[in-house]
Enzyme design. Structure first.
Site, PDB file in Angstrom:
ATOM      1  N   GLY A  19       0.800  -1.227   0.000  1.00 52.92           N
ATOM      2  CA  GLY A  19       0.000   0.000   0.000  1.00 52.92           C
ATOM      3  C   GLY A  19       0.826   1.267   0.000  1.00 52.92           C
ATOM      4  N   GLY A  21       2.667   2.371  -2.442  1.00 50.04           N
ATOM      5  CA  GLY A  21       2.523   3.048  -3.731  1.00 50.04           C
ATOM      6  C   GLY A  21       3.422   2.514  -4.830  1.00 50.04           C
ATOM      7  N   SER A  91       9.706  -6.725  -1.363  1.00 58.25           N
ATOM      8  CA  SER A  91      11.138  -7.056  -1.201  1.00 58.25           C
ATOM      9  C   SER A  91      11.684  -6.546   0.134  1.00 58.25           C
ATOM     10  CB  SER A  91      11.971  -6.534  -2.384  1.00 58.25           C
ATOM     11  OG  SER A  91      11.611  -5.246  -2.815  1.00 58.25           O
TER      12      SER A  91
END
Ligand code: ADP
Length: 180
Positions: A19, A21, A91
């Site tokens: 979330g 972006g 990641s």
């Protein structure tokens, strides 16, 4: 300037919480690149990769690492062959991101920074709610670690800067590094 080698490839590696972006900015940068005449850009989005290339992998550290190494491997191939590409995956682990950086070479790490409270209030996919109620376990930022990059090429703060500002910051960095 004459480019004798055919190396127009590079990897933009978005890392950050769910979330934050990453997907949104990868699409915005894709458009900005297209406006600059950079076509045939590939995006490897973590959510999509997990439905084919990494199908069956879970969210343990070894599985997350395998997922990132696979994405990194494809980025490396694309970059080697002159295809600009972007990876948008959480990641969360620094060591594997560094491994991928070394493998790819022409690598721009973008830390998509956003407070967990803002990510949670966005709850784009409804996953934070499920993580809070325990329906999802090992959720990054809730009950699984996120290791911030120590030396990313770009930091965008999506809880303070709008999409256009973040995109511009990335494009400016690509110019500085001579990738555009
Ligand atoms: P991620 O891929 O990191 O999980 P998404 O891109 O799917 O995150 O969702 C980010 C959400 O935050 C979107 O709804 C997007 O419109 C919103 N948003 C608000 N400000 C920004 C910004 N500056 N950059 C990127 N996304 C933003």
């Amino acid at each position: 300037m004459t480019h004798y080698s055919n190396n127009s490839g590079f990897t933009i590696w978005f890392t950050g919480l769910s979330g934050a972006g990453k997907t949104t900015l990868s699409h915005a940068v894709h458009e900005a690149l297209r406006d600059r005449g950079v076509l045939n850009v590939e995006i490897l989005d973590g959510d999509i990769v997990r439905t084919h290339l990494s199908k069956g992998l879970g969210f343990s550290k070894p599985d997350r690492d395998t997922n990132i190494r696979r994405i990194g491997w494809v980025c490396q191939l694309l970059t080697k062959h002159g295809v600009p590409n972007m990876a948008a995956a959480i990641s969360p682990y620094r060591d594997v991101r560094e491994e991928v950086r070394k493998m790819v070479g022409r690598f721009v790490e973008v830390y998509v920074k956003c407070s967990i409270s803002v990510c949670e209030s966005r709850d784009v996919k409804g996953l934070y709610k499920q993580a809070r109620t325990g329906e999802i376990l090992h959720f990054t930022g809730i009950d699984d670690p996120y290791e911030e990059p120590l030396n990313p090429e770009v930091i965008v703060e999506t809880d303070k800067e709008n999409i256009e500002q973040c995109t511009q910051k990335i494009m400016t960095k690509l110019e500085e590094w001579g990738y555009l």
